[in-house]
Write an enzyme that holds these catalytic residues in place. Structure first.
Site, PDB file in Angstrom:
ATOM      1  N   CYS A  30       4.069 107.526  27.553  1.00 43.31           N
ATOM      2  CA  CYS A  30       2.631 107.286  27.418  1.00 43.31           C
ATOM      3  C   CYS A  30       2.273 107.450  25.948  1.00 43.31           C
ATOM      4  CB  CYS A  30       1.838 108.241  28.298  1.00 43.31           C
ATOM      5  SG  CYS A  30       0.096 107.775  28.381  1.00 43.31           S
ATOM      6  N   LYS A  73       4.459 109.204  39.460  1.00 42.54           N
ATOM      7  CA  LYS A  73       5.426 108.110  39.518  1.00 42.54           C
ATOM      8  C   LYS A  73       6.490 108.385  40.582  1.00 42.54           C
ATOM      9  CE  LYS A  73       4.866 106.937  34.616  1.00 42.54           C
ATOM     10  NZ  LYS A  73       3.992 108.096  34.245  1.00 42.54           N
ATOM     11  N   GLY A 128       7.764 115.747  36.758  1.00 41.36           N
ATOM     12  CA  GLY A 128       6.442 116.353  36.820  1.00 41.36           C
ATOM     13  C   GLY A 128       5.371 115.545  36.105  1.00 41.36           C
ATOM     14  N   PRO A 129       4.150 115.515  36.652  1.00 45.12           N
ATOM     15  CA  PRO A 129       3.666 116.220  37.839  1.00 45.12           C
ATOM     16  C   PRO A 129       3.872 115.479  39.158  1.00 45.12           C
ATOM     17  CG  PRO A 129       1.833 115.165  36.750  1.00 45.12           C
ATOM     18  CD  PRO A 129       3.053 114.897  35.893  1.00 45.12           C
ATOM     19  N   CYS A 149      12.469 113.143  34.782  1.00 49.53           N
ATOM     20  CA  CYS A 149      11.373 113.950  34.207  1.00 49.53           C
ATOM     21  C   CYS A 149      10.177 113.815  35.135  1.00 49.53           C
ATOM     22  CB  CYS A 149      11.017 113.478  32.807  1.00 49.53           C
ATOM     23  SG  CYS A 149      12.433 113.191  31.713  1.00 49.53           S
ATOM     24  N   ASP A 160      10.802 109.134  32.412  1.00 48.81           N
ATOM     25  CA  ASP A 160       9.396 109.196  31.998  1.00 48.81           C
ATOM     26  C   ASP A 160       9.305 110.346  30.997  1.00 48.81           C
ATOM     27  OD1 ASP A 160       6.665 108.950  31.815  1.00 48.81           O
ATOM     28  OD2 ASP A 160       6.253 109.957  33.715  1.00 48.81           O
ATOM     29  N   GLU A 201      12.820 118.170  37.599  1.00 49.29           N
ATOM     30  CA  GLU A 201      11.763 118.724  36.753  1.00 49.29           C
ATOM     31  C   GLU A 201      12.192 120.099  36.263  1.00 49.29           C
ATOM     32  OE1 GLU A 201       9.041 119.861  34.453  1.00 49.29           O
ATOM     33  OE2 GLU A 201       8.915 117.811  35.216  1.00 49.29           O
TER      34      GLU A 201
END
Length: 454
Positions: free
Chosen positions: A392, A280, A276-277, A274, A339, A299
Protein backbone atom coordinates in the site's frame (compact mmCIF):
# COMPACT_ATOMS: atom_id res chain seq x y z
CA UNK A 1 6.22 16.52 13.08
CA UNK A 2 7.52 14.38 15.92
CA UNK A 3 5.81 13.59 19.22
CA UNK A 4 5.34 16.70 21.35
CA UNK A 5 6.22 16.72 25.04
CA UNK A 6 3.37 15.60 27.28
CA UNK A 7 3.12 18.91 29.22
CA UNK A 8 -0.22 18.81 31.06
CA UNK A 9 -1.59 15.72 29.36
CA UNK A 10 -4.75 15.65 31.49
CA UNK A 11 -7.92 15.22 29.50
CA UNK A 12 -10.44 18.03 29.40
CA UNK A 13 -12.91 17.72 32.24
CA UNK A 14 -16.26 17.98 30.50
CA UNK A 15 -19.47 18.84 32.35
CA UNK A 16 -21.28 17.68 29.23
CA UNK A 17 -20.05 16.09 25.98
CA UNK A 18 -18.31 18.64 23.77
CA UNK A 19 -17.03 17.77 20.27
CA UNK A 20 -14.17 20.29 20.42
CA UNK A 21 -12.95 18.92 23.72
CA UNK A 22 -13.09 15.38 22.36
CA UNK A 23 -11.10 16.47 19.30
CA UNK A 24 -8.52 18.15 21.53
CA UNK A 25 -8.08 15.06 23.68
CA UNK A 26 -7.53 12.88 20.60
CA UNK A 27 -5.05 15.34 19.11
CA UNK A 28 -3.13 15.42 22.39
CA UNK A 29 -3.03 11.64 22.55
CA UNK A 30 -1.66 11.53 19.00
CA UNK A 31 0.95 14.27 19.32
CA UNK A 32 2.12 13.52 22.87
CA UNK A 33 1.78 9.76 23.06
CA UNK A 34 2.06 8.57 19.46
CA UNK A 35 -1.49 7.22 19.66
CA UNK A 36 -3.57 6.53 16.56
CA UNK A 37 -6.58 8.74 15.97
CA UNK A 38 -8.62 5.97 14.39
CA UNK A 39 -8.28 3.97 17.62
CA UNK A 40 -8.60 6.74 20.23
CA UNK A 41 -11.45 8.71 18.66
CA UNK A 42 -14.07 5.92 18.52
CA UNK A 43 -13.39 5.09 22.18
CA UNK A 44 -13.81 8.71 23.26
CA UNK A 45 -16.97 9.11 21.22
CA UNK A 46 -18.41 6.02 22.88
CA UNK A 47 -17.32 7.12 26.36
CA UNK A 48 -18.77 10.62 26.02
CA UNK A 49 -21.95 9.54 24.27
CA UNK A 50 -21.48 11.98 21.39
CA UNK A 51 -23.51 11.02 18.36
CA UNK A 52 -25.12 12.51 15.29
CA UNK A 53 -23.91 15.98 14.33
CA UNK A 54 -21.70 16.32 17.41
CA UNK A 55 -19.91 13.08 16.59
CA UNK A 56 -19.46 14.19 12.98
CA UNK A 57 -18.04 17.54 14.12
CA UNK A 58 -15.58 15.89 16.53
CA UNK A 59 -14.44 13.56 13.75
CA UNK A 60 -14.01 16.38 11.23
CA UNK A 61 -12.08 18.56 13.66
CA UNK A 62 -9.84 15.71 14.79
CA UNK A 63 -8.97 14.31 11.40
CA UNK A 64 -8.82 17.67 9.66
CA UNK A 65 -6.49 19.20 12.24
CA UNK A 66 -4.17 16.21 12.29
CA UNK A 67 -4.09 16.04 8.50
CA UNK A 68 -3.21 19.75 8.24
CA UNK A 69 -0.72 20.06 11.10
CA UNK A 70 2.29 21.12 9.06
CA UNK A 71 0.43 23.89 7.25
CA UNK A 72 -1.38 25.04 10.39
CA UNK A 73 1.88 25.28 12.31
CA UNK A 74 3.50 27.36 9.54
CA UNK A 75 0.55 29.75 9.59
CA UNK A 76 0.52 29.97 13.39
CA UNK A 77 4.23 30.78 13.49
CA UNK A 78 3.71 33.58 10.99
CA UNK A 79 0.64 34.90 12.80
CA UNK A 80 2.21 34.77 16.25
CA UNK A 81 5.74 35.76 15.31
CA UNK A 82 6.91 32.97 17.60
CA UNK A 83 8.74 29.70 17.28
CA UNK A 84 6.07 27.19 18.26
CA UNK A 85 8.69 24.98 19.90
CA UNK A 86 8.89 27.61 22.66
CA UNK A 87 5.19 27.29 23.49
CA UNK A 88 3.55 24.60 25.59
CA UNK A 89 2.82 21.62 23.40
CA UNK A 90 -0.80 21.39 24.55
CA UNK A 91 -1.27 25.07 23.72
CA UNK A 92 0.07 24.47 20.22
CA UNK A 93 -2.43 21.64 19.78
CA UNK A 94 -5.28 23.89 20.88
CA UNK A 95 -4.11 26.66 18.54
CA UNK A 96 -3.97 24.20 15.65
CA UNK A 97 -7.51 23.07 16.44
CA UNK A 98 -8.71 26.67 16.49
CA UNK A 99 -6.85 27.62 13.32
CA UNK A 100 -8.28 24.61 11.50
CA UNK A 101 -11.79 25.80 12.31
CA UNK A 102 -10.98 29.29 11.07
CA UNK A 103 -9.29 28.30 7.83
CA UNK A 104 -10.82 25.00 6.75
CA UNK A 105 -14.42 25.06 7.98
CA UNK A 106 -17.46 27.33 7.84
CA UNK A 107 -17.57 27.74 11.59
CA UNK A 108 -18.01 31.49 12.30
CA UNK A 109 -14.90 33.31 13.45
CA UNK A 110 -16.33 34.36 16.81
CA UNK A 111 -17.36 30.77 17.57
CA UNK A 112 -14.01 29.28 16.58
CA UNK A 113 -12.06 31.82 18.63
CA UNK A 114 -14.25 31.89 21.73
CA UNK A 115 -14.56 28.11 22.00
CA UNK A 116 -10.81 27.67 21.60
CA UNK A 117 -10.12 30.29 24.26
CA UNK A 118 -12.51 28.47 26.57
CA UNK A 119 -10.80 25.18 25.79
CA UNK A 120 -7.38 26.66 26.61
CA UNK A 121 -8.67 28.03 29.92
CA UNK A 122 -10.01 24.62 30.88
CA UNK A 123 -7.31 22.32 29.54
CA UNK A 124 -4.07 24.33 29.29
CA UNK A 125 -3.93 27.42 31.51
CA UNK A 126 -6.01 30.58 31.96
CA UNK A 127 -2.74 32.52 31.79
CA UNK A 128 -2.37 31.85 28.04
CA UNK A 129 -5.98 32.49 27.08
CA UNK A 130 -5.15 36.08 26.07
CA UNK A 131 -2.33 34.88 23.83
CA UNK A 132 -4.69 32.33 22.29
CA UNK A 133 -7.24 35.03 21.51
CA UNK A 134 -4.63 37.34 19.99
CA UNK A 135 -3.02 34.69 17.79
CA UNK A 136 -6.31 33.33 16.48
CA UNK A 137 -7.55 36.85 15.70
CA UNK A 138 -4.46 37.33 13.55
CA UNK A 139 -5.06 33.98 11.85
CA UNK A 140 -8.65 35.00 11.14
CA UNK A 141 -7.53 38.20 9.46
CA UNK A 142 -6.71 36.21 6.31
CA UNK A 143 -8.36 33.28 4.59
CA UNK A 144 -6.44 30.09 3.81
CA UNK A 145 -5.58 31.10 0.25
CA UNK A 146 -4.17 34.41 1.44
CA UNK A 147 -2.02 32.70 4.04
CA UNK A 148 -0.67 30.24 1.49
CA UNK A 149 0.13 33.09 -0.90
CA UNK A 150 1.92 34.93 1.89
CA UNK A 151 3.97 31.92 2.95
CA UNK A 152 4.80 30.62 -0.52
CA UNK A 153 8.48 30.84 -1.36
CA UNK A 154 8.58 30.06 -5.08
CA UNK A 155 10.05 26.63 -4.35
CA UNK A 156 7.52 24.45 -6.17
CA UNK A 157 7.90 21.40 -3.95
CA UNK A 158 7.75 23.42 -0.73
CA UNK A 159 4.72 25.34 -1.97
CA UNK A 160 2.90 22.14 -2.94
CA UNK A 161 3.69 20.72 0.49
CA UNK A 162 2.26 23.82 2.17
CA UNK A 163 -0.87 23.96 0.02
CA UNK A 164 -1.68 20.25 0.22
CA UNK A 165 -0.63 19.49 3.81
CA UNK A 166 2.24 17.07 3.13
CA UNK A 167 5.90 16.92 4.16
CA UNK A 168 8.22 17.91 1.33
CA UNK A 169 9.78 14.47 1.00
CA UNK A 170 6.42 12.83 0.32
CA UNK A 171 5.68 15.42 -2.36
CA UNK A 172 9.04 14.57 -3.94
CA UNK A 173 8.25 10.84 -3.87
CA UNK A 174 4.87 11.32 -5.55
CA UNK A 175 6.26 13.66 -8.19
CA UNK A 176 9.05 11.22 -9.07
CA UNK A 177 6.35 8.70 -10.00
CA UNK A 178 3.53 10.85 -11.38
CA UNK A 179 5.32 13.91 -12.72
CA UNK A 180 4.61 17.56 -11.91
CA UNK A 181 1.27 17.81 -13.72
CA UNK A 182 -0.52 14.99 -11.90
CA UNK A 183 1.05 15.30 -8.46
CA UNK A 184 -1.25 18.09 -7.16
CA UNK A 185 -4.33 15.94 -7.83
CA UNK A 186 -2.75 12.98 -6.02
CA UNK A 187 -1.88 15.13 -3.00
CA UNK A 188 -5.36 16.67 -2.93
CA UNK A 189 -6.92 13.20 -2.97
CA UNK A 190 -4.96 12.29 0.15
CA UNK A 191 -6.85 15.05 1.97
CA UNK A 192 -10.27 13.61 1.18
CA UNK A 193 -11.92 11.27 3.64
CA UNK A 194 -11.52 7.69 2.48
CA UNK A 195 -14.80 6.15 1.32
CA UNK A 196 -16.18 3.05 3.03
CA UNK A 197 -16.00 -0.02 0.79
CA UNK A 198 -17.54 -3.36 1.67
CA UNK A 199 -16.39 -6.73 0.38
CA UNK A 200 -19.02 -9.38 -0.32
CA UNK A 201 -17.24 -12.63 0.48
CA UNK A 202 -17.78 -14.94 -2.49
CA UNK A 203 -19.84 -17.99 -1.65
CA UNK A 204 -21.30 -16.22 1.40
CA UNK A 205 -23.24 -13.32 -0.07
CA UNK A 206 -23.79 -11.95 -3.55
CA UNK A 207 -22.39 -8.48 -4.23
CA UNK A 208 -25.70 -7.10 -5.57
CA UNK A 209 -27.58 -8.60 -2.64
CA UNK A 210 -25.16 -6.91 -0.24
CA UNK A 211 -25.56 -3.59 -2.06
CA UNK A 212 -29.33 -3.79 -1.72
CA UNK A 213 -29.29 -4.77 1.94
CA UNK A 214 -26.66 -2.19 2.87
CA UNK A 215 -28.33 0.50 0.76
CA UNK A 216 -25.05 0.90 -1.05
CA UNK A 217 -23.82 0.84 -4.62
CA UNK A 218 -21.98 -1.87 -6.54
CA UNK A 219 -18.30 -1.04 -6.94
CA UNK A 220 -16.75 -0.03 -10.26
CA UNK A 221 -13.81 -2.40 -10.36
CA UNK A 222 -13.98 -5.32 -7.94
CA UNK A 223 -16.75 -7.91 -8.48
CA UNK A 224 -17.05 -8.07 -4.67
CA UNK A 225 -17.10 -4.35 -3.83
CA UNK A 226 -19.97 -2.28 -2.51
CA UNK A 227 -19.71 1.45 -1.84
CA UNK A 228 -21.37 2.49 1.40
CA UNK A 229 -22.57 6.10 1.40
CA UNK A 230 -23.36 6.48 5.08
CA UNK A 231 -24.09 4.78 8.35
CA UNK A 232 -22.12 2.43 10.56
CA UNK A 233 -20.92 -0.59 8.56
CA UNK A 234 -20.70 -2.61 11.77
CA UNK A 235 -24.49 -2.49 12.02
CA UNK A 236 -24.97 -4.15 8.66
CA UNK A 237 -26.06 -7.71 9.33
CA UNK A 238 -23.85 -9.25 6.62
CA UNK A 239 -20.79 -7.54 8.14
CA UNK A 240 -21.73 -8.49 11.69
CA UNK A 241 -22.16 -12.16 10.70
CA UNK A 242 -18.93 -12.34 8.68
CA UNK A 243 -20.49 -12.73 5.24
CA UNK A 244 -19.07 -9.35 4.26
CA UNK A 245 -16.32 -7.11 5.58
CA UNK A 246 -15.05 -3.57 5.36
CA UNK A 247 -12.24 -3.60 2.81
CA UNK A 248 -10.90 -1.04 0.35
CA UNK A 249 -11.73 -1.93 -3.24
CA UNK A 250 -8.07 -1.78 -4.20
CA UNK A 251 -7.22 -4.29 -1.51
CA UNK A 252 -9.90 -6.58 -2.92
CA UNK A 253 -8.50 -6.25 -6.43
CA UNK A 254 -4.93 -7.18 -5.56
CA UNK A 255 -5.97 -10.16 -3.44
CA UNK A 256 -8.31 -11.45 -6.14
CA UNK A 257 -5.58 -10.95 -8.75
CA UNK A 258 -3.52 -13.66 -7.05
CA UNK A 259 -6.47 -16.06 -7.20
CA UNK A 260 -7.15 -15.14 -10.84
CA UNK A 261 -3.54 -15.50 -12.03
CA UNK A 262 -3.00 -18.39 -14.50
CA UNK A 263 -1.40 -21.40 -12.87
CA UNK A 264 0.23 -24.56 -14.14
CA UNK A 265 -0.33 -27.71 -12.09
CA UNK A 266 -2.22 -28.26 -8.83
CA UNK A 267 -4.05 -25.43 -7.10
CA UNK A 268 -4.65 -26.50 -3.52
CA UNK A 269 -2.12 -24.75 -1.24
CA UNK A 270 -2.24 -20.98 -0.86
CA UNK A 271 -0.09 -18.99 1.57
CA UNK A 272 -0.43 -15.44 2.87
CA UNK A 273 2.99 -14.61 4.30
CA UNK A 274 2.04 -11.28 5.97
CA UNK A 275 -1.57 -11.89 6.87
CA UNK A 276 -2.46 -9.36 9.57
CA UNK A 277 -5.00 -7.93 10.08
CA UNK A 278 -6.70 -10.41 7.76
CA UNK A 279 -8.78 -8.62 5.13
CA UNK A 280 -6.99 -10.07 2.14
CA UNK A 281 -6.69 -13.43 3.91
CA UNK A 282 -10.45 -13.63 4.35
CA UNK A 283 -11.12 -12.87 0.69
CA UNK A 284 -8.54 -15.47 -0.38
CA UNK A 285 -10.09 -17.94 2.04
CA UNK A 286 -13.54 -17.43 0.53
CA UNK A 287 -12.18 -17.90 -2.99
CA UNK A 288 -10.15 -20.93 -1.93
CA UNK A 289 -13.25 -22.53 -0.42
CA UNK A 290 -14.94 -22.42 -3.81
CA UNK A 291 -12.02 -24.29 -5.41
CA UNK A 292 -11.26 -26.91 -2.79
CA UNK A 293 -8.07 -25.09 -1.78
CA UNK A 294 -6.86 -23.95 1.66
CA UNK A 295 -4.89 -20.96 2.93
CA UNK A 296 -2.02 -20.87 5.41
CA UNK A 297 -2.04 -17.40 6.96
CA UNK A 298 1.27 -16.34 8.52
CA UNK A 299 1.50 -13.41 10.92
CA UNK A 300 4.49 -12.64 13.11
CA UNK A 301 2.62 -10.64 15.78
CA UNK A 302 0.34 -12.65 18.04
CA UNK A 303 -2.35 -9.98 18.46
CA UNK A 304 -2.56 -9.50 14.71
CA UNK A 305 -2.72 -13.27 14.21
CA UNK A 306 -5.82 -13.21 16.42
CA UNK A 307 -7.36 -10.59 14.12
CA UNK A 308 -6.63 -12.82 11.12
CA UNK A 309 -8.34 -15.77 12.80
CA UNK A 310 -11.38 -13.61 13.53
CA UNK A 311 -11.55 -12.23 9.98
CA UNK A 312 -11.25 -15.71 8.41
CA UNK A 313 -13.54 -17.56 10.81
CA UNK A 314 -15.39 -20.42 9.11
CA UNK A 315 -13.13 -20.37 6.05
CA UNK A 316 -10.43 -22.93 5.07
CA UNK A 317 -7.71 -20.80 6.67
CA UNK A 318 -5.07 -21.99 9.16
CA UNK A 319 -3.38 -19.18 11.08
CA UNK A 320 0.30 -19.50 12.03
CA UNK A 321 2.07 -17.08 14.38
CA UNK A 322 5.43 -17.08 12.64
CA UNK A 323 7.86 -15.00 10.60
CA UNK A 324 7.03 -15.13 6.90
CA UNK A 325 10.74 -15.11 6.07
CA UNK A 326 11.10 -18.54 7.66
CA UNK A 327 7.91 -20.45 7.06
CA UNK A 328 6.92 -23.66 5.32
CA UNK A 329 8.57 -26.25 3.13
CA UNK A 330 10.37 -24.96 0.02
CA UNK A 331 8.47 -25.61 -3.18
CA UNK A 332 5.23 -26.51 -1.38
CA UNK A 333 2.89 -23.61 -2.22
CA UNK A 334 0.82 -23.08 -5.36
CA UNK A 335 -0.03 -19.43 -4.70
CA UNK A 336 1.71 -17.02 -2.31
CA UNK A 337 0.66 -13.53 -1.27
CA UNK A 338 3.31 -11.14 0.05
CA UNK A 339 1.33 -8.17 1.36
CA UNK A 340 4.52 -6.59 2.61
CA UNK A 341 4.84 -4.20 5.54
CA UNK A 342 5.42 -0.78 3.98
CA UNK A 343 5.40 2.95 4.55
CA UNK A 344 1.65 3.13 3.93
CA UNK A 345 1.93 6.23 1.77
CA UNK A 346 -0.85 4.85 -0.39
CA UNK A 347 -3.35 5.04 2.47
CA UNK A 348 -2.74 8.53 3.86
CA UNK A 349 -6.48 9.26 3.60
CA UNK A 350 -7.14 6.74 6.37
CA UNK A 351 -4.54 7.81 8.94
CA UNK A 352 -4.41 11.59 9.05
CA UNK A 353 -1.40 11.79 11.36
CA UNK A 354 0.68 9.25 9.42
CA UNK A 355 2.19 11.70 6.94
CA UNK A 356 3.81 13.72 9.73
CA UNK A 357 5.20 10.63 11.48
CA UNK A 358 6.86 9.01 8.49
CA UNK A 359 10.47 9.78 7.66
CA UNK A 360 12.31 9.24 4.40
CA UNK A 361 14.83 7.05 6.23
CA UNK A 362 12.10 4.63 7.30
CA UNK A 363 11.85 3.28 3.77
CA UNK A 364 15.38 1.89 3.71
CA UNK A 365 14.72 -0.59 6.50
CA UNK A 366 11.36 -1.52 5.07
CA UNK A 367 12.87 -2.22 1.66
CA UNK A 368 15.29 -4.72 3.21
CA UNK A 369 12.41 -6.55 4.90
CA UNK A 370 10.35 -6.46 1.71
CA UNK A 371 13.14 -8.04 -0.33
CA UNK A 372 13.63 -10.75 2.26
CA UNK A 373 9.92 -11.59 2.31
CA UNK A 374 9.68 -11.74 -1.47
CA UNK A 375 12.79 -13.92 -1.62
CA UNK A 376 11.20 -16.25 0.92
CA UNK A 377 8.08 -16.43 -1.24
CA UNK A 378 10.15 -17.42 -4.26
CA UNK A 379 11.62 -20.30 -2.23
CA UNK A 380 8.22 -21.32 -0.90
CA UNK A 381 6.33 -21.45 -4.20
CA UNK A 382 6.66 -24.51 -6.44
CA UNK A 383 7.72 -24.35 -10.10
CA UNK A 384 4.71 -23.16 -12.07
CA UNK A 385 3.23 -21.45 -9.00
CA UNK A 386 2.55 -17.72 -8.70
CA UNK A 387 3.35 -14.94 -6.24
CA UNK A 388 1.54 -11.65 -5.70
CA UNK A 389 3.77 -8.93 -4.26
CA UNK A 390 1.61 -6.13 -2.84
CA UNK A 391 2.26 -2.86 -1.03
CA UNK A 392 0.00 0.00 0.00
CA UNK A 393 2.72 2.35 -1.15
CA UNK A 394 3.72 3.61 -4.59
CA UNK A 395 7.31 4.44 -3.59
CA UNK A 396 9.83 3.07 -6.10
CA UNK A 397 12.14 1.57 -3.45
CA UNK A 398 9.23 -0.40 -1.97
CA UNK A 399 7.74 -1.52 -5.27
CA UNK A 400 9.56 -1.63 -8.58
CA UNK A 401 13.03 -1.99 -7.09
CA UNK A 402 12.02 -4.83 -4.77
CA UNK A 403 10.35 -6.74 -7.59
CA UNK A 404 13.20 -6.04 -10.01
CA UNK A 405 15.62 -7.70 -7.60
CA UNK A 406 13.43 -10.84 -7.57
CA UNK A 407 13.13 -10.80 -11.35
CA UNK A 408 16.91 -10.87 -11.53
CA UNK A 409 16.75 -14.50 -10.46
CA UNK A 410 16.69 -16.86 -13.48
CA UNK A 411 13.79 -18.92 -12.11
CA UNK A 412 11.41 -15.95 -11.78
CA UNK A 413 9.33 -14.30 -14.51
CA UNK A 414 6.73 -11.54 -14.53
CA UNK A 415 3.04 -12.29 -15.12
CA UNK A 416 0.72 -9.63 -16.48
CA UNK A 417 -1.83 -8.58 -13.83
CA UNK A 418 -4.56 -8.62 -16.46
CA UNK A 419 -7.44 -8.98 -14.00
CA UNK A 420 -6.64 -5.39 -13.00
CA UNK A 421 -4.99 -3.76 -16.00
CA UNK A 422 -7.57 -5.06 -18.48
CA UNK A 423 -10.42 -3.75 -16.34
CA UNK A 424 -9.18 -0.63 -14.57
CA UNK A 425 -8.08 2.25 -16.84
CA UNK A 426 -4.68 3.83 -16.24
CA UNK A 427 -3.66 1.08 -13.82
CA UNK A 428 -0.56 -0.06 -15.72
CA UNK A 429 2.85 0.64 -14.24
CA UNK A 430 5.21 -1.04 -16.64
CA UNK A 431 4.75 -4.78 -16.17
CA UNK A 432 2.89 -4.19 -12.93
CA UNK A 433 -0.34 -2.62 -11.66
CA UNK A 434 -0.68 0.60 -9.66
CA UNK A 435 -3.94 1.99 -8.30
CA UNK A 436 -4.39 5.59 -7.11
CA UNK A 437 -6.96 7.46 -5.00
CA UNK A 438 -7.23 10.33 -7.50
CA UNK A 439 -7.56 8.03 -10.51
CA UNK A 440 -9.52 5.09 -9.17
CA UNK A 441 -10.97 6.02 -5.79
CA UNK A 442 -8.98 3.26 -4.07
CA UNK A 443 -5.91 3.22 -1.88
CA UNK A 444 -2.65 3.44 -3.86
CA UNK A 445 -2.09 -0.30 -4.06
CA UNK A 446 0.86 -1.72 -6.03
CA UNK A 447 0.77 -5.25 -7.43
CA UNK A 448 3.36 -7.42 -9.17
CA UNK A 449 2.55 -10.97 -10.20
CA UNK A 450 5.48 -13.36 -10.52
CA UNK A 451 5.79 -17.00 -11.57
CA UNK A 452 8.51 -19.43 -10.61
CA UNK A 453 9.58 -21.27 -13.74
CA UNK A 454 11.92 -23.95 -12.38
Amino acid sequence: MGPRPPDRRSAVRMTRPNPRHVAFDVIRAVTAEDAYANIVLPKLLANTGLDGRDSALATELTYGTLRSLGTLEAILEAASGRDLDRLQADLVDALCLGAYQLLYTRIPTHAAVSTTVGLVKAAVSPRVSGLTNAVLRKVAARDLESWIDRLSTGDRIADLALRHNHPKWIVEEFESILGPDETPAALAANNDAAPVHLCAKPGRIDRDDLAAKARGEAGRWSPYAVYLHGGDPGRIKAVATGRASVQDEGSQLVAAALADAPLRGPDRTWVDLCAGPGGKTALLGALAAQRGAAVDAVEVQAHRAELVAKAAKGLPVTVHTADGRDFGVPGSADRVLVDAPCSGLGALRRRPEARWRKRRGDIDGLAVLQRELLSAAVELVRPGGVIAYVTCSPVVEETVEVVSAALGRPEVESVEPASITAVVPEAERGEFAQLWPHRHGTDAMFLALLRRTT
